[in-house]
Design a protein around this motif. Structure first.
Motif: not given
Length: 343
Positions: A139-155
């Motif tokens: 999806l090309g999500l602009p995440l700083p890394n691939h940790k779960l916490e980063s994905l959660a923060a994005h949403y």
């Protein structure tokens, strides 16, 4: 092909080829190695559009030291009265059956689950998995890394109890739904991978750890895992990996930096697929696997100077499922070696 359907949020065309249901899974374990055990498991069942249908959680007695208590919080006393995995295998399986297993770094969760089912002499009822790390990259999500916490923060998903299987599964389920919707809107092909169940299991000597009820310390883990000298790769080095192509038996693969999957597991899978695991990078190295190619590690620096191809961990795990046989080897041999790599 798309079919029109109504959605509770807004009607959008939904890809007809998408799965009919998902099982978002998180497991906490005694460690990350081949012989480690599950100490807790959680499943959120989702419908075809990612809406929650049910949730389930259980503790599991690993019959050994609980491992990193400072991470998952599950002590020997807490786990002593918990059911053994064979006692929850059927109910766990009912939550998974007919659904795509979804996890953050799904290769790891699936491998732990497959091994537990093999120990219990039962076949895990899972045929496909989806890694949310791989989906985020697609999806090309602009995440700083691939940790779960980063994905959660994005949403904007709030974590309440990190490293608690039920809360981690909840967070992932809440983050997966908008990712799934974005994929559907874009008509994206989901990065689904096949799950090859283990049908037999034999614990190695490193499995002889202190059992639940004995005084022990996970911080002594180094004494449980004897050093291993891997046999020489039986295949000649066919040269460098061609970006966009497939791995071939005999290729020399090196690893650099932290990985989501325990390094030993990744190396074992590479060896099992017929690859040569190298401890350093040279002009003969076929491929470097790193999640941080910009870092100044000696391997990264050498890879750049030699022009060695570089891929990240998620891409490497996917490549492992399609390793081609060495020259002169029958096609079935590579497939046979790969059959257990993800388990």
């Amino acid at each position: 092909m798309l079919v029109d359907a109504t959605d509770a949020e807004s009607p959008i065309p939904w890809p007809a080829a998408y799965p009919e249901g998902y099982a978002v899974v998180d497991v906490e374990t005694t460690g990350l190695a081949r012989d480690d055990r599950i100490v807790s498991a959680a499943v959120y069942q989702l419908d075809a559009r990612g809406r929650v249908q049910d949730q389930w959680y259980t503790l599991v007695n690993p019959q050994r030291d609980p491992g990193p208590v400072w991470i998952h919080g599950l002590t020997t006393d807490v786990l002593e009265g918990a059911p053994l995995f064979p006692e929850i295998a059927e109910e766990f399986g009912q939550r998974l059956e007919g659904r795509v297993l979804v996890a953050h770094n799904a290769a790891f969760d699936w491998s732990m689950i497959a091994r537990e089912y093999a120990r219990a002499k039962v076949t895990a009822p899972v045929r496909q998995r989806l890694c949310t790390i791989a989906l985020s990259k697609e999806l090309g999500l602009p995440l700083p890394n691939h940790k779960l916490e980063s994905l959660a923060a994005h949403y904007g998903v709030v974590q309440q109890r990190a490293h608690h299987a039920l809360d981690d599964a909840r967070v992932l389920a809440e983050a997966f739904r908008p990712s799934l919707r974005l994929a559907a809107e874009a008509g994206l092909r989901l990065p689904l991978l096949a799950c090859q169940p283990l049908t037999e299991w034999s614990d190695g000597p490193s499995a002889a750890r202190p059992r639940i009820g004995h005084q022990s310390s996970y911080r002594g883990a180094a004494t449980w895992r004897p050093s291993r000298k891997r046999p020489a790769c039986p295949y000649p080095n066919p040269g460098r990996y061609e970006p966009g192509g497939q791995l071939k038996q005999g290729m020399r693969v090196a690893f650099s930096g932290d990985t989501s999957v325990d390094r030993e597991l990744l190396e074992d899978r590479a060896v099992g697929a017929g690859l040569h695991v190298a401890t350093s990078v040279s002009r003969l190295t076929s491929l470097l696997v790193t999640n941080d190619p910009a870092s100044a590690t000696s391997k990264n620096v050498k890879a750049r100077s030699f022009g060695t191809p570089v891929v990240d961990e998620a891409a490497f795990v996917q490549l492992l499922s399609h390793v081609t046989p060495a020259d002169g080897q029958p096609d079935g041999q590579a497939q046979g070696r790969n059959g257990t790599k993800g388990a």
